[in-house]
Structures are given as structure tokens and as C-alpha cells.
Design a protein around this motif. Structure first.
Motif, short mmCIF file in Angstrom:
data_model
loop_
_atom_site.label_atom_id
_atom_site.label_comp_id
_atom_site.label_asym_id
_atom_site.label_seq_id
_atom_site.Cartn_x
_atom_site.Cartn_y
_atom_site.Cartn_z
N THR A 53 -4.55 1.57 91.11
CA THR A 53 -3.16 1.37 90.70
C THR A 53 -2.25 1.18 91.91
O THR A 53 -1.48 0.21 91.97
CB THR A 53 -2.70 2.62 89.89
OG1 THR A 53 -3.72 2.95 88.95
CG2 THR A 53 -1.39 2.37 89.18
N ALA A 54 -2.34 2.08 92.89
CA ALA A 54 -1.46 2.01 94.06
C ALA A 54 -2.01 1.05 95.11
O ALA A 54 -1.26 0.26 95.71
CB ALA A 54 -1.31 3.41 94.66
N GLU A 73 -12.97 -1.31 98.13
CA GLU A 73 -12.98 -0.64 96.82
C GLU A 73 -14.42 -0.33 96.44
O GLU A 73 -15.26 -1.22 96.42
CB GLU A 73 -12.31 -1.56 95.79
CG GLU A 73 -12.57 -1.24 94.33
CD GLU A 73 -12.20 0.18 93.89
OE1 GLU A 73 -11.08 0.64 94.18
OE2 GLU A 73 -13.07 0.84 93.27
N ARG A 74 -14.67 0.92 96.10
CA ARG A 74 -16.07 1.29 95.83
C ARG A 74 -16.56 0.83 94.45
O ARG A 74 -17.75 0.84 94.18
CB ARG A 74 -16.27 2.79 96.01
CG ARG A 74 -15.70 3.61 94.90
CD ARG A 74 -16.01 5.07 95.08
NE ARG A 74 -15.32 5.84 94.06
CZ ARG A 74 -14.98 7.09 94.18
NH1 ARG A 74 -15.25 7.74 95.29
NH2 ARG A 74 -14.37 7.72 93.20
N THR A 81 -7.78 3.49 87.70
CA THR A 81 -7.61 4.19 86.43
C THR A 81 -7.03 3.27 85.36
O THR A 81 -7.34 3.40 84.18
CB THR A 81 -6.71 5.43 86.65
OG1 THR A 81 -7.33 6.28 87.61
CG2 THR A 81 -6.51 6.22 85.37
N GLY A 91 3.63 3.37 82.97
CA GLY A 91 4.98 3.84 82.80
C GLY A 91 5.39 4.65 84.02
O GLY A 91 4.56 4.91 84.87
N GLN A 134 6.30 2.79 77.66
CA GLN A 134 5.19 2.36 78.50
C GLN A 134 4.84 0.92 78.08
O GLN A 134 5.13 0.49 76.96
CB GLN A 134 4.01 3.29 78.31
CG GLN A 134 4.43 4.72 78.59
CD GLN A 134 3.28 5.64 78.90
OE1 GLN A 134 3.26 6.25 79.94
NE2 GLN A 134 2.35 5.76 77.99
N GLU A 199 -9.38 10.59 99.83
CA GLU A 199 -10.72 10.79 100.40
C GLU A 199 -10.78 10.49 101.89
O GLU A 199 -11.52 11.12 102.63
CB GLU A 199 -11.74 9.95 99.63
CG GLU A 199 -11.90 10.49 98.22
CD GLU A 199 -12.98 9.81 97.42
OE1 GLU A 199 -13.88 9.21 98.01
OE2 GLU A 199 -12.88 9.88 96.19
N ARG A 354 -1.64 9.05 93.18
CA ARG A 354 -1.53 10.40 92.61
C ARG A 354 -1.80 11.51 93.62
O ARG A 354 -1.54 12.68 93.35
CB ARG A 354 -2.44 10.55 91.38
CG ARG A 354 -3.93 10.56 91.66
CD ARG A 354 -4.70 10.90 90.38
NE ARG A 354 -6.04 10.38 90.38
CZ ARG A 354 -7.10 11.04 90.89
NH1 ARG A 354 -6.94 12.21 91.46
NH2 ARG A 354 -8.30 10.51 90.82
N ARG A 367 2.40 11.41 89.08
CA ARG A 367 1.10 10.72 89.15
C ARG A 367 1.03 9.48 88.28
O ARG A 367 0.04 8.77 88.32
CB ARG A 367 0.01 11.71 88.72
CG ARG A 367 0.08 12.01 87.24
CD ARG A 367 -0.83 13.14 86.81
NE ARG A 367 -0.47 13.56 85.46
CZ ARG A 367 -0.98 13.03 84.36
NH1 ARG A 367 -1.89 12.11 84.43
NH2 ARG A 367 -0.57 13.45 83.18
N GLN A 369 1.74 5.67 86.51
CA GLN A 369 1.41 4.41 87.18
C GLN A 369 2.57 3.69 87.85
O GLN A 369 2.39 3.13 88.95
CB GLN A 369 0.71 3.48 86.18
CG GLN A 369 -0.67 4.04 85.83
CD GLN A 369 -1.30 3.40 84.61
OE1 GLN A 369 -0.82 2.38 84.12
NE2 GLN A 369 -2.37 3.99 84.12
#
Ligand SMILES: Cc1cc2nc3c(=O)[nH]c(=O)nc-3n(C[C@H](O)[C@H](O)[C@H](O)COP(=O)(O)OP(=O)(O)OC[C@H]3O[C@@H](n4cnc5c(N)ncnc54)[C@H](O)[C@@H]3O)c2cc1C
Length: 416
Positions: A53-54, A73-74, A81, A91, A134, A199, A354, A367, A369
């Protein structure tokens, strides 16, 4: 040596398959995983880790502002999400009857809805039922449009890869990433960690915050009726104890979620019409940033000096007993400071999403979107300017970050 191994494989495969099996014409000896030097090297301005998302928005912003960008990106697609988790109802872009978050995230959501001939909520109409504002989005289309926008911004994408090690260099970082059958060494000036659970921040040894008991995750699916992406509500069930910390705990969440859906299907005798590939995780690690947004800051709509965006959502903590959203008081619009995106004591490192530095209750609202996208855009702008000036995000004059964000359509607190 090679031919001995080949003979061995040939022999054992024939033995395993029985004598009636046709002859095997060719077997390639495998290269031992992880051997040797990195196969690919990249020297770039900005490394974005996590294309969710971010992270998608961070990468597009950095690319549009002229940085050379690699997005690791894994998973197998962008959106995180929103797409892989299936939570495709972003939202909130509005508060109290007006739009408060725009920019690249909104551009992507809007184009997805328009291309899908979908409908927008009326932002001029405020409703205490926050979910009514949303935006129902087609998760599949969103993921493809995100790739197109990355390509247009010059962002290179590396799927199925993740960082394994990172060390500081004079001008930034050297990050070793692995994927299946691939190794990569990235030299970059700035890292944007958009992995959801911070991470990279953890890998680098900066402090993170996490609760013993976290909000449940949810598995999204459809039983008995078709999933119409961008149109209908999707079914979901809680996965209590869901933990996205590592591949073992995430595996456990997926097994539990899918097993529960199978039990439900058998009980209700309905057809399985749609199933997301993995659990959606609400909560894991948050960074301990240069400042921590508290629930008092959030509830009171504190205007931080270094605010980079608004956020708007009820305090929304899911527990074993469900959720009882606590709406914000009339007129309150919380803000997000740049310092909450910067791990305490770090340089050349910023996060978005998030994992924003916040206490648990503030995080339950932050957190969602639209704020994650706004944070992504701000992190992309700050990292790009820091790379350009040979400095770190918190030393870039705030006005420059704001100006760049405004030029790319974002709304800065105080603008509206
Ligand atoms: C069930 C559920 C319902 C929700 N409901 C709503 C709602 O109604 N409205 C709303 O707006 N929000 C909702 N949310 C919240 C919102 O969807 C998430 O908080 C938000 O999408 C998180 O964005 P993010 O960018 O931080 O992480 P993500 O979107 O999860 O992205 C993280 C990305 O990083 C990748 N990644 C992780 N680790 C690594 C690594 N080491 N290397 C490379 N890549 C990595 C992941 O594969 C993923 O693509 C909901 C969340 C859940 C789980």
C-alpha cells in the motif's frame, strides 16, 4: 563431478519411478543455492523495500521526482494488503465533508475505479458510518495499474526478492537481497522500509515496538456468491494470533485461515467462489521513531510542526470480541509528523505504512490505507531530496519536502 551428479540423479529417479518408466533424456545439475557472489549489482539513489500500500506510492513518488529507484517486493504483485490480502476498500481520503488526502495514492485509486466503471463515495457527505466513505476498488486492476505507473516513473521492480543483510556505507547502504535462483547487491543512498512490519529497520538493529497480543488478522474469501471485485463486500473471518513476523508464523496463519474456511464451507454446504492467497495482517512491529504519535495526539488532532499529511479514521482496535470503532470528535483531523517515519537515531532510512511510530491505539487508526499512501508519498519525497542533497531525510528543509509533495498533488495539513 557434474556428470557423476547427473548419473546419480538419473539413476535414483529411474529407480524411484520403477522399471516401466521411459528413459530420461536430460537432467540439469542444480547450482547450490546461495553460492558465489551476487549475480546482479545496482547502484541507485533510493531502495524501496515492500511494494504494498505505502511502498508502491513511495517508489512512484521517488521515480517521478527524478531518483533512480529499485522496488524489492517478496510477493508476486504490487499492492500488499490491498491486493494480495484483498482489503481493496481504501479509506479514508476525506474528513468532515472534504478531501484531506490526495496525491499519487488517490490518483491510482481514482484511475482504478474509473477504468473499472465503478462508483465513488460522495466525500461532501460526512457519515459516522465511516466505511461508507471507503472506495470500493478492483484489487486485480489496481495491481496492474500500479505496475504501469511504476514503469512510467522509471521504477524498476524486483519480485520474489527480499533483503538478507545490510551494512552502512559512506554514502548510504549496501544491501544484499536474495530471491529464488537470484542474488543481488544494491548500493543506495536511501532506504524506504515499507514492509508493513519494519523488517529492514529490524535487520539494521534499530528499535521496534510490538505487543504480546496483537489484533487478529483476517482471511478474505467468498462462499456461495461470486466475488465482484470493486463492487461487493468480501467475506472475511478472523485469524486470531496471526503473526506476520516471519515465514513460519505467516505460514501458520495461512494454514489456520484456510482450514477454518474449509470447515465453514463443509458446515454451510456452499461453494467456494473466491479465496485470497494469504492472510491480511492488521498489526505487527512499529518503529520507535524520532517521535511517537500517541492516542492523545490522534484523538485531539494535534497539529505537528513537521506534519506531512493528515489521517482520518476512528480508533479501531480489533480484539477477540470483535471491534467497536471509536469515532473522532467533530472537526478533529489528526496529522502525521515526518519524525514518526524516521527510526530513532538512524540516518538515510525512512519508513511508511502501518509500522509508523505510534502507540497501539493511535496505530489502530493510522494504519488504514489512505494515510499509508500519504506516508508513502512523503517518504518518497523526503528520501529523494535527501539523496539529491547528500543528506538524511530529517535534514532536508521541510518546505522543500512540502513543495515537492504539493507539486505531485498531495495535501499538506493546513492547505485545506
Ligand atoms: C483484514 C484487514 C482489514 C482492513 N480494513 C481496512 C479498511 O477497511 N480500510 C483501510 O483503509 N484499511 C484497512 N486495513 C488496514 C490496511 O489495509 C493496512 O494497514 C495497510 O494496507 C498496510 O499498508 P502497508 O504498506 O504498511 O503494508 P502492506 O500493504 O501489507 O505492504 C507490505 C508489503 O511489503 C512486502 N514485504 C514484507 N516484508 C518484505 C521483505 N522483507 N522484503 C520484501 N518485501 C516485503 C509484502 O509482501 C507487502 O507487499 C485492513 C487491514 C486488514 C488486515
Amino acid at each position: 563431478m557434474k556428470s557423476t551428479r547427473r548419473n546419480f540423479l538419473h539413476h535414483s529417479l529411474l529407480g524411484g519411478a520403477g522399471l516401466g518408466m521411459a528413459s530420461i533424456t536430460e537432467i540439469h545439475a542444480a547450482t547450490p543455492a546461495g553460492a558465489g557472489q551476487p549475480e546482479t549489482t545496482d547502484d541507485i539513489d533510493v531502495l524501496v523495500v515492500g511494494g504494498g500500500t505505502a511502498g508502491t506510492i513511495a517508489a512512484i513518488q521517488a521515480g517521478r521526482a527524478g531518483a533512480s529507484v529499485l522496488l524489492i517486493e517478496r510477493g508476486a504483485q504490487l499492492g500488499g494488503t490491498m491486493t494480495t490480502g484483498g482489503v481493496a476498500f481504501p479509506g479514508l481520503f476525506d474528513a468532515w465533508g472534504r478531501q484531506i488526502i490526495a496525491g499519487i495514492g488517490w490518483e491510482l485509486v481514482k484511475e482504478s475505479v474509473e477504468l473499472d466503471q465503478g462508483n465513488f463515495p460522495d466525500f461532501a457527505r460526512f457519515s459516522q458510518r465511516h466505511w461508507q466513505n471507503q472506495v470500493f476498488t478492483n484489487q486485480f486492476l489496481y495491481a496492474i495499474l500500479a505496475e504501469e505507473k511504476c514503469a512510467q516513473a522509471g521504477v524498476r521492480i524486483a519480485y520474489y526478492e527480499f533483503p538478507q543483510a545490510a551494512v552502512k556505507t559512506d554514502g548510504g547502504w549496501q544491501v544484499d537481497c536474495i530471491g529464488f535462483g537470484t542474488k543481488r547487491r544494491v548500493t543506495c543512498k536511501q532506504i524506504i522500509d515499507c514492509t508493513g512490519g519494519a523488517e529492514v529497520v529490524g535487520l539494521l538493529g534499530f528499535p521496534r515496538l510490538r505487543e504480546d497480543e496483537r489484533q487478529p488478522g483476517s482471511y478474505l474469501f467468498m462462499l456461495g456468491e461470486a466475488h465482484e471485485p470493486g463492487r461487493n463486500q468480501i467475506h472475511r473471518l478472523y485469524v486470531h494470533g496471526a503473526d506476520s513476523t516471519n515465514s513460519r508464523t505467516a505460514t501458520q496463519a495461512n494454514l489456520t485461515g484456510r482450514k477454518t474456511i474449509l470447515e465453514k464451507l463443509r458446515k454451510e454446504g456452499k461453494r467456494l467462489m473466491h479465496l485470497q492467497p494469504e492472510t491480511g495482517f492488521r498489526e505487527s512491529y512499529r518503529i520507535e521513531g524520532e517521535t511517537i504519535i500517541t492516542v492523545n495526539d490522534y484523538r485531539s488532532g494535534r497539529k505537528f510542526d513537521d506534519a506531512i499529511s493528515y489521517a482520518f479514521y476512528p480508533v479501531d482496535l480489533h480484539t477477540r470480541n470483535g471491534v467497536k470503532p471509536e469515532p473522532l470528535k467533530r472537526g478533529v483531523i489528526p496529522t502525521i509528523p515526518l519524525r514518526a517515519l524516521v527510526p530513532k537515531g538512524s540516518r538515510n532510512l525512512i519508513v511508511a505504512g502501518r509500522c509508523v511510530s505510534s502507540d497501539r491505539l493511535a496505530n489502530s487508526g493510522l494504519r488504514v490505507q489512505a494515510p499509508c499512501m500519504a506516508m508513502g508519498q512523503a517518504a518518497g519525497a523526503a528520501a529523494t531530496l535527501a539523496a539529491k542533497h547528500g543528506t538524511t531525510p530529517l535534514e532536508v528543509p521541510l518546505k522543500e519536502i512540502h513543495d515537492l509533495l504539493r507539486n505531485h498533488g498531495a495535501i499538506i495539513p493546513g492547505d485545506v
